[in-house]
Design a protein around this motif. Sequence first.
Motif, mmCIF file in Angstrom:
data_model
loop_
_atom_site.group_PDB
_atom_site.id
_atom_site.type_symbol
_atom_site.label_atom_id
_atom_site.label_comp_id
_atom_site.label_asym_id
_atom_site.label_seq_id
_atom_site.Cartn_x
_atom_site.Cartn_y
_atom_site.Cartn_z
ATOM 1 N N GLU A 1 -7.848 -16.419 21.113
ATOM 2 C CA GLU A 1 -9.089 -15.892 20.560
ATOM 3 C C GLU A 1 -8.878 -15.491 19.103
ATOM 4 O O GLU A 1 -7.860 -14.910 18.743
ATOM 5 C CB GLU A 1 -9.527 -14.663 21.366
ATOM 6 N N GLY B 1 -16.513 -10.483 14.380
ATOM 7 C CA GLY B 1 -16.708 -11.757 15.063
ATOM 8 C C GLY B 1 -15.489 -12.160 15.862
ATOM 9 O O GLY B 1 -14.350 -11.901 15.458
ATOM 10 N N GLN C 1 -18.592 -17.902 20.972
ATOM 11 C CA GLN C 1 -18.596 -17.297 19.639
ATOM 12 C C GLN C 1 -19.509 -16.071 19.680
ATOM 13 O O GLN C 1 -20.663 -16.168 20.085
ATOM 14 C CB GLN C 1 -19.098 -18.282 18.592
ATOM 15 N N ALA D 1 -14.063 -15.533 18.465
ATOM 16 C CA ALA D 1 -14.336 -16.884 18.946
ATOM 17 C C ALA D 1 -13.145 -17.383 19.749
ATOM 18 O O ALA D 1 -11.999 -17.103 19.419
ATOM 19 C CB ALA D 1 -14.613 -17.825 17.784
#
Length: 177
Positions: free
Chosen positions: A94, A16, A24, A18
């Motif tokens: 990030e 992941g 996201q 974001a």
Amino acid sequence: MSMKLPKRSEATFSIGSAAGPEYQFGIQVYGANRAGWCVASLRVYGRQLDSGVRQLPKGEWLTLLHLIERCGFWSLPEDGSHLTDPDVSVDDGEWLTVEGWDTTRYHRVHRYVWWEPGLNGVLAFGQRVSGFFVRHPTSGSWVLHAVVPKPVLPPQVSDASHDQRGTSLGEGGASHE
């Protein structure tokens, strides 16, 4: 920590990233032997995209396992405090989180702005197989489909600037088709 893996899988990796609430991305990739599957989601500027469960193309599960091994994922520290520079202040950046589990272990790596180079490959893998990103023609990085600029065509040129076949002659007389 013991986690329940999806049926038929031997390991699962969750990747992941974001950059605030406006971006996201997450993908869960799981597999067994030589086969793998993924499910991805992307939230960007209020828009939500979901891939649904998809089988990975042949060889991709092994590619991910190779990237995980190559970056030393299972031995990386969970947080990235060893990478930060105390003399640098960061206002924006990030986040990257990679979680992995198999039948005997669980590990999580969480980074902000700075992360080990091998983790870039793991994130790029997730972006590539998700179907939400394309390779940028100039930088080579994975960007959202909508972000890739359309080619800018040169303005119309006079007939004198074309060779006899009708192709445009660039600087130095090289033919560009």
